[in-house]
Design an enzyme around this catalytic site. Structure first.
Site: not given
Ligand SMILES: NC(=O)c1ccc[n+]([C@@H]2O[C@H](COP(=O)([O-])OP(=O)(O)OC[C@H]3O[C@@H](n4cnc5c(N)ncnc54)[C@H](OP(=O)(O)O)[C@@H]3O)[C@@H](O)[C@H]2O)c1
Length: 277
Positions: A44, A49, A78, A111
């Protein structure tokens, strides 16, 4: 691997890798490559980004390392708000393709809805044109509320395949999920781990202990068992593997209900009704 089927018959892997807040350097490249080597087939990305170059390198290296072809992958990007407007969509799409080093995307999303409904509709026409010209496999939206979807579905000639929104046990989006179900549009969750905050929750940890899985695996499985596509982000190789090791168990009804009951309608991201970039 688990797939979810869209209303147009196309499939998308239920779990992919998110790359938000990952620097455009070897961290991004290595995370994407490691994910593909670990079995992930969905990435994704997003123009905003700022890391599509290195994500693209990771995709290319991952394809080689896993001995697969481009067609085995499902790549999302996006369209950012600065590029809204029907006549800007194709150029923005090509900009992302060039950065990623790809000649098509599997999914292109608006987005955010933005605060101008006319511009939102006009931009969607641009995505429909890409889809109708078969330049992109699927088109969808992100951060759309029911109000936005009502406006869009009233005018759209191509229905979005999915809506990517914030979703975790503190924001269970029941009303939106029911609406999407009714319209045969899939939900995809962003920040499924609530940017790691939900992993501290006591109920989540109790269930994890009960079934001998990690808190992250419990949350990812909760998504799958709700038929919500998800894209947890990690740059840590062991976590990337852990987050994908979720296809050999499921949660029982009581565990699902316990997690559902954590809802507080709490967002960590912006309110889609107000956000305009
Ligand atoms: N459409 C939108 O507006 C929008 C907005 C926000 C996000 N997104 C998408 O959604 C994706 C995911 O959301 P997000 O990046 O905000 O956050 P997330 O996936 O909810 O959380 C990521 C965090 O959790 C940690 N983590 C991951 N797996 C883990 C595990 N097994 N144990 C412990 N900690 C863990 C990661 O650390 P490390 O990386 O240090 O391991 C990072 O700090 C984004 O990367 C993006 O692609 C889209």
């Amino acid at each position: 691997m688990n797939f979810t089927q869209f209303h147009n018959g196309n499939n998308m892997p239920s779990v992919g890798l998110g790359v938000f807040r990952v620097e455009n350097n070897d961290t991004a490249k290595d995370a994407v490559k490691h994910a593909i080597q670990s079995g992930y087939r969905s990435i994704d990305a997003a123009f905003i980004y700022g890391n599509e170059t290195k994500v693209g390198e990771g995709i290319a290296e991952g394809i080689k390392a896993a001995n697969i072809s481009r067609d085995d992958l499902f790549i999302t990007s996006k369209l950012w708000l600065d590029d809204y407007g029907k006549n800007n969509v194709k150029e923005a799409y090509e900009k992302s393709l060039n950065l990623l080093g790809l000649d098509y995307l599997d999914l292109y999303l608006m987005h955010w809805p933005g605060t101008d409904a006319d511009l939102m509709l006009n931009t969607w026409e641009g995505l429909e044109a890409l889809y109708n010209q078969q330049l992109v496999k699927n088109i969808g939206v992100s951060n759309f509320n029911i109000d936005h979807l009502d406006i869009l579905l009233n005018k759209a000639t191509v229905k979005p395949v999915l809506n990517q929104v914030e979703f975790h046990p503190y924001l269970t989006q029941t009303e939106l999920r029911n609406y999407l179900n009714k319209h045969d549009i899939k939900m995809e969750s962003w920040s499924p781990l609530m940017n790691a905050e939900i992993l501290q929750d006591e109920v989540v940890n109790n269930i994890a202990t009960e079934i001998n899985k990690s808190p992250a695996q419990v949350i990812i499985r909760w998504n799958i068992d709700h038929d919500v596509i998800t894209i947890p982000k990690s740059v840590t190789p062991s976590r990337i593997e852990e987050n994908y090791d979720v296809f050999n168990f499921s949660l029982n009804e009581e565990q699902m209900q316990q997690l559902d009951a954590l809802n507080q309608n709490k967002r960590i991201g912006p309110n889609p009704a107000e956000f305009n970039g």
